[in-house]
Design an enzyme around this catalytic site. Structure first.
Site, PDB file in Angstrom:
ATOM      1  N   LYS A  75      41.976  55.169  49.213  1.00 26.20           N
ATOM      2  CA  LYS A  75      41.971  53.716  48.866  1.00 26.20           C
ATOM      3  C   LYS A  75      43.065  53.320  49.737  1.00 26.20           C
ATOM      4  O   LYS A  75      42.103  51.659  49.538  1.00 26.20           O
ATOM      5  CB  LYS A  75      43.058  53.771  47.497  1.00 26.20           C
ATOM      6  CG  LYS A  75      41.909  54.229  46.768  1.00 26.20           C
ATOM      7  CD  LYS A  75      42.443  54.263  44.987  1.00 26.20           C
ATOM      8  CE  LYS A  75      41.084  54.831  43.655  1.00 26.20           C
ATOM      9  NZ  LYS A  75      41.048  54.801  42.666  1.00 26.20           N
ATOM     10  N   ASP A 111      40.005  48.771  39.827  1.00 28.25           N
ATOM     11  CA  ASP A 111      41.132  49.357  39.090  1.00 28.25           C
ATOM     12  C   ASP A 111      41.666  48.731  37.351  1.00 28.25           C
ATOM     13  O   ASP A 111      42.339  49.025  36.608  1.00 28.25           O
ATOM     14  CB  ASP A 111      42.186  50.202  39.944  1.00 28.25           C
ATOM     15  CG  ASP A 111      41.636  51.291  40.359  1.00 28.25           C
ATOM     16  OD1 ASP A 111      39.926  51.463  39.706  1.00 28.25           O
ATOM     17  OD2 ASP A 111      41.513  51.568  41.102  1.00 28.25           O
TER      18      ASP A 111
END
Ligand code: NAP
Length: 288
Positions: A75, A111
């Site tokens: 990420k 997220d």
């Protein structure tokens, strides 16, 4: 299930990259959503090692992928090969969605939205609460951004690497002009941190629990804690959620966060609102 017979030479490709990815449920609920809206896409999972990440990202255009989700451990590292980041990904320094737009690779982070919607789904009001946050990685950054937005009174971060806690504290100060407390992991585990008696909410944003690892929570030291949230999810309850429920506390895992971050990814990939009920049904069936 993916309806194989609808795939043609014009079918668009979406995917997930990470290492490992074989446990991922994203292909199950993303394909269910694509099928439900009759969109000509297919979503696959690709296990890409860290050493292969640069090549994989550079060839996204060559293979004409429309977009990818990005999971652990890529990420942060992936950012250097993207053309542009949206404001949230820039703030969090982590990307979990890449959309290929007119030959440009654009990074997003869903997220935080996933976590915020999971709070709403569970009817959680964090205003004025004091929170112990375990972890200082990408998930913890997404969680902290929502905690601040939701008006928590105090956040205490416990992370295994204290060096990373210090970086996290500095990042929070620079990004939100907010001072968070940090204490070391051992003083959480052995219940000696002076912050513990003030904790209303405990949130796990470490990767502990993914493979059923147990977090040694000093339950007696956090008597006032009424809610436990685990961002990790599993086929079964995570050990943390199981233990918290045994202690009579409200607790939920990262399943709804996963679903809502996936729904937002779907919107970015296709431009359509995700059929959340279809995705949830597919996820629950896969978890059964
Ligand atoms: N439900 C969802 O939608 C969702 C979304 C995002 C992430 N997640 C989950 O959140 C977790 C963390 O993801 P991330 O992106 O933040 O990963 P990350 O950036 O790699 O951070 C991992 C965190 O876990 C800690 N950790 C790892 N092993 C540990 C151990 N044995 N003992 C104590 N701490 C340990 C690390 O501490 P150190 O700094 O000391 O290494 C770090 O704080 C993953 O399990 C991921 O699947 C769920």
């Amino acid at each position: 299930m993916v309806q194989q017979n609808r795939i043609t030479a014009r079918t668009n490709l979406l995917g997930l990259i990470g290492h490992p990815v074989d446990h991922s449920l994203s292909p199950v609920f993303q394909n269910a959503a694509l099928n439900a809206l009759n969109l000509d896409y297919v979503y696959l999972a690709f296990d890409i090692s860290t050493g292969d990440l640069m090549d994989a990202v550079r060839t996204l255009r060559t293979w004409r992928l429309k977009g990818i989700n990005v999971t652990v451990p890529h990420k942060e590292k992936i950012i250097q090969w993207l053309d542009r980041l949206d404001d949230t990904a820039l703030l969090l320094g982590a990307v979990n969605v890449v959309v290929v737009k007119d030959e440009e690779l654009v990074g997003y982070n869903t997220d935080g939205i996933g976590f915020a919607k999971a709070l709403d789904f569970n009817q959680i009001n964090l205003n004025g609460k004091q929170v112990a946050l375990l972890g200082a990685g990408g998930a913890a950054r997404a969680v902290l951004s929502v905690l601040i937005e939701r008006g928590v009174r105090k956040v205490i971060v416990f992370n295994r690497s204290f060096e990373r806690s210090l970086q996290f504290q500095q990042w929070a100060k620079n990004s939100f002009a907010t001072v968070i407390e940090i204490d070391n992991w051992e003083s959480f585990i052995n219940g000696q941190s002076s912050f513990l008696s003030q904790v209303d909410v405990l949130i796990n944003a470490t990767s502990l629990g993914l493979s059923q690892e147990i977090i040694e929570v000093p339950w007696n030291g956090i008597d006032n804690c009424e809610l436990v949230i685990d961002v990790v999810y599993n086929r079964e309850e995570t050990p943390l959620v199981r233990e918290a429920r045994k202690k009579g506390k409200k607790a939920f895992d990262g399943k709804m966060m996963l679903l809502f971050q996936g729904a937002e990814s779907f919107r970015l990939f296709t431009g359509f609102e995700a059929p959340i009920g279809v995705m949830e049904k597919a996820l629950n069936e896969a978890l059964r």
